[in-house]
Design a protein around this motif. Structure first.
Motif, short mmCIF file in Angstrom:
data_model
loop_
_atom_site.label_atom_id
_atom_site.label_comp_id
_atom_site.label_asym_id
_atom_site.label_seq_id
_atom_site.Cartn_x
_atom_site.Cartn_y
_atom_site.Cartn_z
N ASN A 117 0.99 4.12 -3.00
CA ASN A 117 0.55 5.48 -2.71
C ASN A 117 1.68 6.50 -2.67
OD1 ASN A 117 -2.32 5.07 -2.37
ND2 ASN A 117 -1.77 3.86 -0.58
N ASN A 118 2.89 6.08 -2.98
CA ASN A 118 4.04 6.99 -2.94
C ASN A 118 4.91 6.75 -4.17
OD1 ASN A 118 3.98 8.34 -0.09
ND2 ASN A 118 3.41 6.20 0.21
N THR A 119 4.79 7.64 -5.12
CA THR A 119 5.52 7.53 -6.38
C THR A 119 7.03 7.47 -6.15
OG1 THR A 119 3.79 8.85 -7.40
CG2 THR A 119 5.83 8.60 -8.64
N GLY A 120 7.67 6.57 -6.87
CA GLY A 120 9.13 6.47 -6.81
C GLY A 120 9.67 5.68 -5.62
N VAL A 121 8.79 5.11 -4.83
CA VAL A 121 9.23 4.37 -3.64
C VAL A 121 9.60 2.94 -4.01
CG1 VAL A 121 8.43 3.35 -1.46
CG2 VAL A 121 7.92 5.73 -1.99
N THR A 122 10.72 2.50 -3.49
CA THR A 122 11.10 1.10 -3.57
C THR A 122 11.23 0.60 -2.15
OG1 THR A 122 12.33 1.47 -5.61
CG2 THR A 122 12.85 -0.52 -4.38
N ASN A 123 10.61 -0.51 -1.83
CA ASN A 123 10.77 -1.06 -0.48
C ASN A 123 11.06 -2.55 -0.57
OD1 ASN A 123 8.21 -2.20 -0.94
ND2 ASN A 123 7.15 -0.62 0.20
N TYR A 124 11.65 -3.05 0.49
CA TYR A 124 12.03 -4.46 0.58
C TYR A 124 11.58 -5.00 1.93
CZ TYR A 124 15.15 -3.03 -3.18
OH TYR A 124 15.66 -2.51 -4.34
N VAL A 125 11.08 -6.21 1.93
CA VAL A 125 10.75 -6.90 3.17
C VAL A 125 11.65 -8.13 3.22
CG1 VAL A 125 8.96 -8.07 4.49
CG2 VAL A 125 8.37 -6.06 3.12
N TYR A 126 12.44 -8.22 4.27
CA TYR A 126 13.40 -9.30 4.43
C TYR A 126 12.96 -10.23 5.55
CZ TYR A 126 17.74 -11.68 5.68
OH TYR A 126 18.67 -12.63 5.98
N ASP A 127 12.94 -11.52 5.29
CA ASP A 127 12.55 -12.52 6.28
C ASP A 127 13.79 -13.01 7.02
OD1 ASP A 127 11.57 -14.60 7.78
OD2 ASP A 127 10.86 -15.78 6.09
N ASP A 172 0.83 -1.21 0.00
CA ASP A 172 0.00 0.00 0.00
C ASP A 172 0.87 1.26 0.00
OD1 ASP A 172 -2.23 -1.63 0.08
OD2 ASP A 172 -2.64 -1.27 2.22
N PHE A 173 1.93 1.25 0.79
CA PHE A 173 2.81 2.40 0.86
C PHE A 173 3.45 2.67 -0.49
CE2 PHE A 173 6.80 4.59 1.75
CZ PHE A 173 6.37 5.60 2.61
N LYS A 174 3.92 1.61 -1.14
CA LYS A 174 4.53 1.76 -2.46
C LYS A 174 3.52 2.28 -3.48
CE LYS A 174 7.16 -0.66 -5.98
NZ LYS A 174 7.80 -1.89 -6.39
#
Length: 75
Positions: A33-43, A29-31
């Motif tokens: 709704n926010n242009t240009g955002v890259t996020n990573y979720v690490y387990d 959702d954050f990505k």
């Protein structure tokens, strides 16, 4: 936590799974709704479990020793 029995560990696993599901949705959702955002979720659990299941293969004394030595996992 394991000393508290299977009921407690099952509940904990359920809470963690719920948190992880919500975290992935929040990140998506954050990505969105926010242009240009890259996020990573690490387990990190997967990596920790691999190491803790065979601590000596990774240079640790065991999977429960706490201390300040370089071969204590929980330093």
């Amino acid at each position: 936590m394991t000393a508290q029995g299977t009921t407690a560990t099952s509940l904990e696993a359920s809470v963690i799974a719920g948190f992880n599901t919500k975290l992935l949705q929040y990140a998506a959702d954050f990505k969105a709704n926010n242009t240009g955002v890259t996020n990573y979720v690490y387990d990190s659990n997967a990596q920790f479990s691999t190491i803790l299941d065979d601590a000596s293969a990774y240079g640790f004394i065991d999977n429960s020793t706490i201390g300040s030595n370089s071969n204590d996992f929980w330093a």
